[in-house]
Motif scaffolding. Structure first.
Motif, PDB file in Angstrom:
ATOM      1  N   LEU A 260       3.637  -9.333  10.043  1.00 42.17           N
ATOM      2  CA  LEU A 260       3.075 -10.141  11.131  1.00 42.17           C
ATOM      3  C   LEU A 260       1.792 -10.846  10.732  1.00 42.17           C
ATOM      4  O   LEU A 260       1.349 -11.779  11.409  1.00 42.17           O
ATOM      5  N   PHE A 261       1.168 -10.401   9.623  1.00 48.49           N
ATOM      6  CA  PHE A 261      -0.071 -11.018   9.143  1.00 48.49           C
ATOM      7  C   PHE A 261      -0.011 -11.174   7.634  1.00 48.49           C
ATOM      8  O   PHE A 261       0.602 -10.366   6.936  1.00 48.49           O
ATOM      9  N   THR A 262      -0.632 -12.239   7.133  1.00 48.53           N
ATOM     10  CA  THR A 262      -0.764 -12.427   5.694  1.00 48.53           C
ATOM     11  C   THR A 262      -2.220 -12.218   5.310  1.00 48.53           C
ATOM     12  O   THR A 262      -3.134 -12.431   6.119  1.00 48.53           O
ATOM     13  N   ILE A 263      -2.436 -11.780   4.072  1.00 48.55           N
ATOM     14  CA  ILE A 263      -3.782 -11.488   3.573  1.00 48.55           C
ATOM     15  C   ILE A 263      -4.151 -12.491   2.491  1.00 48.55           C
ATOM     16  O   ILE A 263      -3.372 -12.741   1.568  1.00 48.55           O
ATOM     17  N   SER A 264      -5.338 -13.065   2.603  1.00 51.45           N
ATOM     18  CA  SER A 264      -5.873 -13.953   1.569  1.00 51.45           C
ATOM     19  C   SER A 264      -7.331 -13.577   1.358  1.00 51.45           C
ATOM     20  O   SER A 264      -8.208 -13.977   2.121  1.00 51.45           O
TER      21      SER A 264
ATOM     22  N   GLY B   5       5.361 -18.411  13.154  1.00 51.34           N
ATOM     23  CA  GLY B   5       6.570 -18.031  13.870  1.00 51.34           C
ATOM     24  C   GLY B   5       6.444 -16.738  14.644  1.00 51.34           C
ATOM     25  O   GLY B   5       7.294 -16.432  15.483  1.00 51.34           O
ATOM     26  N   SER B   6       5.382 -15.974  14.368  1.00 54.01           N
ATOM     27  CA  SER B   6       5.170 -14.727  15.109  1.00 54.01           C
ATOM     28  C   SER B   6       4.290 -14.991  16.324  1.00 54.01           C
ATOM     29  O   SER B   6       3.713 -16.071  16.470  1.00 54.01           O
ATOM     30  N   ILE B   7       4.178 -14.001  17.203  1.00 57.49           N
ATOM     31  CA  ILE B   7       3.329 -14.172  18.388  1.00 57.49           C
ATOM     32  C   ILE B   7       1.857 -14.219  18.011  1.00 57.49           C
ATOM     33  O   ILE B   7       1.007 -14.582  18.839  1.00 57.49           O
ATOM     34  N   TYR B   8       1.545 -13.865  16.758  1.00 59.58           N
ATOM     35  CA  TYR B   8       0.149 -13.875  16.304  1.00 59.58           C
ATOM     36  C   TYR B   8      -0.197 -15.157  15.537  1.00 59.58           C
ATOM     37  O   TYR B   8      -1.312 -15.277  15.012  1.00 59.58           O
ATOM     38  N   ALA B   9       0.736 -16.099  15.469  1.00 55.36           N
ATOM     39  CA  ALA B   9       0.492 -17.363  14.764  1.00 55.36           C
ATOM     40  C   ALA B   9      -0.730 -18.049  15.371  1.00 55.36           C
ATOM     41  O   ALA B   9      -0.868 -18.146  16.588  1.00 55.36           O
ATOM     42  N   GLY B  10      -1.613 -18.531  14.499  1.00 60.00           N
ATOM     43  CA  GLY B  10      -2.824 -19.201  14.968  1.00 60.00           C
ATOM     44  C   GLY B  10      -4.026 -18.287  15.034  1.00 60.00           C
ATOM     45  O   GLY B  10      -5.166 -18.751  15.066  1.00 60.00           O
ATOM     46  N   MET B  11      -3.793 -16.972  15.040  1.00 56.95           N
ATOM     47  CA  MET B  11      -4.919 -16.032  15.064  1.00 56.95           C
ATOM     48  C   MET B  11      -5.375 -15.783  13.629  1.00 56.95           C
ATOM     49  O   MET B  11      -4.565 -15.719  12.696  1.00 56.95           O
ATOM     50  N   ALA B  12      -6.677 -15.660  13.450  1.00 52.24           N
ATOM     51  CA  ALA B  12      -7.225 -15.423  12.111  1.00 52.24           C
ATOM     52  C   ALA B  12      -8.506 -14.604  12.221  1.00 52.24           C
ATOM     53  O   ALA B  12      -9.282 -14.769  13.182  1.00 52.24           O
ATOM     54  N   PHE B  13      -8.714 -13.733  11.227  1.00 53.68           N
ATOM     55  CA  PHE B  13      -9.876 -12.849  11.219  1.00 53.68           C
ATOM     56  C   PHE B  13     -10.417 -12.723   9.793  1.00 53.68           C
ATOM     57  O   PHE B  13      -9.706 -12.996   8.820  1.00 53.68           O
ATOM     58  N   THR B  14     -11.668 -12.308   9.671  1.00 52.49           N
ATOM     59  CA  THR B  14     -12.226 -11.928   8.373  1.00 52.49           C
ATOM     60  C   THR B  14     -12.691 -10.481   8.477  1.00 52.49           C
ATOM     61  O   THR B  14     -13.250 -10.062   9.504  1.00 52.49           O
ATOM     62  N   TYR B  15     -12.458  -9.736   7.388  1.00 54.71           N
ATOM     63  CA  TYR B  15     -12.800  -8.305   7.380  1.00 54.71           C
ATOM     64  C   TYR B  15     -13.816  -8.036   6.283  1.00 54.71           C
ATOM     65  O   TYR B  15     -13.611  -8.390   5.115  1.00 54.71           O
TER      66      TYR B  15
ATOM     67  N   GLN C 222      -3.345 -12.661  21.667  1.00 51.36           N
ATOM     68  CA  GLN C 222      -2.715 -11.385  21.976  1.00 51.36           C
ATOM     69  C   GLN C 222      -3.735 -10.253  21.929  1.00 51.36           C
ATOM     70  O   GLN C 222      -4.754 -10.348  21.258  1.00 51.36           O
ATOM     71  N   SER C 223      -3.435  -9.184  22.632  1.00 50.23           N
ATOM     72  CA  SER C 223      -4.218  -7.951  22.550  1.00 50.23           C
ATOM     73  C   SER C 223      -3.363  -6.928  21.813  1.00 50.23           C
ATOM     74  O   SER C 223      -2.184  -6.752  22.135  1.00 50.23           O
ATOM     75  N   PHE C 224      -3.943  -6.243  20.821  1.00 53.48           N
ATOM     76  CA  PHE C 224      -3.165  -5.315  20.000  1.00 53.48           C
ATOM     77  C   PHE C 224      -4.117  -4.468  19.169  1.00 53.48           C
ATOM     78  O   PHE C 224      -5.337  -4.686  19.155  1.00 53.48           O
ATOM     79  N   THR C 225      -3.551  -3.502  18.482  1.00 54.99           N
ATOM     80  CA  THR C 225      -4.312  -2.688  17.538  1.00 54.99           C
ATOM     81  C   THR C 225      -3.917  -3.110  16.126  1.00 54.99           C
ATOM     82  O   THR C 225      -2.735  -3.085  15.759  1.00 54.99           O
ATOM     83  N   LEU C 226      -4.912  -3.517  15.340  1.00 57.76           N
ATOM     84  CA  LEU C 226      -4.674  -4.003  13.983  1.00 57.76           C
ATOM     85  C   LEU C 226      -5.001  -2.882  12.999  1.00 57.76           C
ATOM     86  O   LEU C 226      -6.138  -2.393  12.942  1.00 57.76           O
ATOM     87  N   ASP C 227      -3.993  -2.463  12.255  1.00 52.33           N
ATOM     88  CA  ASP C 227      -4.176  -1.406  11.264  1.00 52.33           C
ATOM     89  C   ASP C 227      -4.431  -2.039   9.902  1.00 52.33           C
ATOM     90  O   ASP C 227      -3.570  -2.753   9.361  1.00 52.33           O
ATOM     91  N   LEU C 228      -5.609  -1.792   9.343  1.00 55.95           N
ATOM     92  CA  LEU C 228      -6.011  -2.395   8.080  1.00 55.95           C
ATOM     93  C   LEU C 228      -5.982  -1.350   6.964  1.00 55.95           C
ATOM     94  O   LEU C 228      -6.453  -0.228   7.139  1.00 55.95           O
ATOM     95  N   THR C 229      -5.423  -1.758   5.828  1.00 56.10           N
ATOM     96  CA  THR C 229      -5.338  -0.863   4.673  1.00 56.10           C
ATOM     97  C   THR C 229      -6.155  -1.437   3.524  1.00 56.10           C
ATOM     98  O   THR C 229      -5.993  -2.610   3.168  1.00 56.10           O
ATOM     99  N   VAL C 230      -7.042  -0.627   2.979  1.00 56.52           N
ATOM    100  CA  VAL C 230      -7.884  -1.020   1.843  1.00 56.52           C
ATOM    101  C   VAL C 230      -7.526  -0.120   0.669  1.00 56.52           C
ATOM    102  O   VAL C 230      -7.434   1.104   0.816  1.00 56.52           O
TER     103      VAL C 230
END
Length: 571
Positions: free
Chosen positions: A451-455, A464-474, A426-434
């Motif tokens: 829509l996303f879990t943090i580990s 189950g969301s449209i973002y399932a399977g996508m993963a990133f590191t910050y 998907q293409s989207f804007t990801l808002d990250l909170t620190v």
């Protein structure tokens, strides 16, 4: 399902004759034949019952037609499932150690400079996602294990008469006590040592030098570590067997323990083993022999393009299987009407899936299309692959092939790395909170943080969301919004279409389920009609039995009357 057929015949014959004869006298004679009736009662009942069952026969025909459609839909479902499964390795192209796609597979090519055989000096394996590139390796010495030998013994099975306890192990490792009794032979001592090998990392063996000449050998199971020995009590066993001299040192060293020494790209290194896994991530070097002075091994690590070719070959086979089934469902007779076997002729769902697959197959990305891969349709309207064309473009424009086939995901910040795109990018804007401590606390899209879990610093698309399977590191330490951009290549699009259509919740399954439900309803109607016909048959049998009884009674009465008249005439 009920199939009913019937044949009905009935005959009814009634004959009656009478005559009256008069003569000039007082006597009158009357004679006649009795009335006889012949009726095929079973045929009459069958005819009436089959008339009731005719509706069931018509309904059963509909059920049979529906079952043929269900079977055809299930075949399409199976073909599409196989197509999506084969495309999964082409649908994504993320490169890391966990990636299973064909673009992450690696192969190493070895060559040599100077007087050395590359395959004799080195073997190696490369894991998925390893960095590609060229390297130069020289080997000064390979690691070896410590190996020592005792003096010659005349027998391996006779009692040695030694009693004592000694400690054995490798330098820097664990040791174990070995107990020897006077009744133990050379073979018994070897067995006692080997029983402790998992602790000591020292193993024993016997070499038969000649007839009646046996020598015991101790070998370290780890390289670059010396065997350690000490006598604890009783006879000094290894000294008695000729392993050690009067000072306690090993007297006959067959092989010294040493570390491996080598140089990679000019950087000198030492390791205690020849199996080296910690120099290049995902790469294992197995050092086999030293390289002569002035010689070197050239290593080239790259994408294993044979895996891409194999996956495309599988795709062609699977696509043609589906396409052939679709063509069979579009077959016509010579007069242009649908063939009896084409039970899905004109089916909208099948046509829609096929149209979308064809549109995806004709996608152009970066100026490349399926023809650049060597894909085309032959005279039989089947897809075929020119492996020569494919090999050429894989060697000259691998990045272009990757973009043409797979999903690509990029981010607007170097602090957000893509771990996985999934098969539905998907293409989207990801808002990250620190938070105030610099810890990543949430990731959301449009204000939705579910829509996303943090580990830790890993961000994973929720199942189950449209973002399932996508993963990133910050790796950032401040809150920010990052744009994620994804594109889908030919394989990705076709994978999604085929997987969705063949899924248990897909369009084909919906049609199958509806037809199965309709058949259940129709079968119930058949069962109801059949039950009613059985009741009707029983009623007819009862009714006709009464008719038969009445006719039989009438026949008896007529017979009686004729007999009575004849008796009167004779008087």
């Amino acid at each position: 399902m009920t199939s009913v057929s019937s044949t009905t015949s009935s005959t009814a014959t009634t004959s009656s004759t009478s005559s009256l004869t008069s003569s000039s006298g007082a006597s009158v004679t009357t004679s006649g034949s009795s009335t006889t009736t012949s009726v095929d009662w079973d045929s009459l009942i069958a005819s009436a019952v089959n008339a009731k069952l005719a509706a069931a026969t018509s309904i059963s025909t509909k059920i049979t037609a529906n079952e043929a459609k269900i079977s055809a839909y299930q075949t399409l479902q199976t073909d599409l499932s196989k197509l999506s499964s084969g495309l999964s390795s082409l649908a994504t192209a993320v490169v890391n150690s966990l990636a299973t796609n064909v673009f992450a597979t690696r192969a190493a090519t070895l060559s040599s400079t100077g007087d050395v055989s590359a395959s004799s000096a080195l073997s190696m394996s490369v894991s998925n996602g390893a960095a590609t590139g060229d390297h130069t390796l020289t080997i000064s010495q390979i690691a070896t294990a410590h190996k020592v030998m005792g003096t010659t013994q005349s027998s391996q099975t006779d009692d040695l008469g030694y009693s004592g306890v000694f400690s054995l192990g490798l330098a820097g490792g664990s040791t174990a006590d070995i107990t020897v009794t006077s009744t133990m032979s050379l073979q018994d001592i070897v067995d006692a040592v080997n029983a402790q090998t998992s602790t000591t990392n020292v193993e024993a063996s016997i070499v038969q030098v000649s007839s009646g000449a046996y020598e015991m050998v101790l070998t370290g199971t780890k390289d670059a570590a010396d065997i350690t020995y000490s006598s604890s009590s009783g006879t000094d066993i290894l000294n008695s067997l000729g392993f050690t001299d009067s000072s306690g040192a090993f007297a006959n060293v067959l092989q010294t323990a040493q570390a491996a020494k080598f140089s990679l790209d000019g950087i000198s290194m030492t390791r205690d083993t020849n199996d080296i896994t910690d120099v290049l991530a995902g790469v294992t070097f197995n050092l086999l022999q030293a390289t002569p002075t002035g010689s070197a091994i050239n290593i080239s690590i790259g994408t294993d393009t044979s895996q891409i070719q194999s996956a495309l070959t599988t795709f062609v086979t699977n696509y043609n299987t589906y396409r052939d089934e679709v063509i069979a469902q579009q077959a016509t007779n010579s007069d242009g009407t649908a063939s009896d076997s084409a039970v899905l002729f004109g089916d909208g769902t099948m046509r829609d899936i096929t149209t979308r697959l064809e549109a995806a197959l004709n996608t152009t990305v970066g100026g490349l299309s399926m023809s650049d891969l060597g894909l085309s349709f032959n005279d039989q309207n089947e897809l075929e692959l020119d492996t020569s064309t494919l090999s050429t473009i894989l060697s000259t424009n691998l990045s272009g092939v990757t973009k043409l086939l797979s999903a690509q995901t990029t981010t607007s910040s170097s602090q957000l790395s893509v771990v996985n795109t999934g098969t539905s990018p998907q293409s989207f804007t990801l808002d990250l909170t620190v938070d105030s401590s610099g810890t990543l606390s949430s990731a959301s899209v449009g204000g939705d943080s579910s829509l996303f879990t943090i580990s830790g610093n890993t961000i994973i698309g929720a199942s189950g969301s449209i973002y399932a399977g996508m993963a990133f590191t910050y790796t950032g330490t401040t809150s920010q919004s990052i744009t994620v951009t994804s594109t889908s290549g030919i394989a990705t699009q076709m994978y999604q279409i085929a997987k969705t259509a063949s899924a248990s919740t897909g369009s084909l399954q919906t049609l199958i389920t509806n037809l199965q439900s309709r058949d259940s309803e129709l079968q119930q109607r058949v069962d109801d009609i059949t039950a009613a016909a059985a009741t009707f048959k029983a009623q007819l049998q009862t009714q006709y039995a009464k008719y038969q009884a009445a006719i039989a009674s009438a026949d008896n009465t007529m017979t009686y009357l004729k007999a009575l008249l004849n008796a009167s005439s004779s008087n």
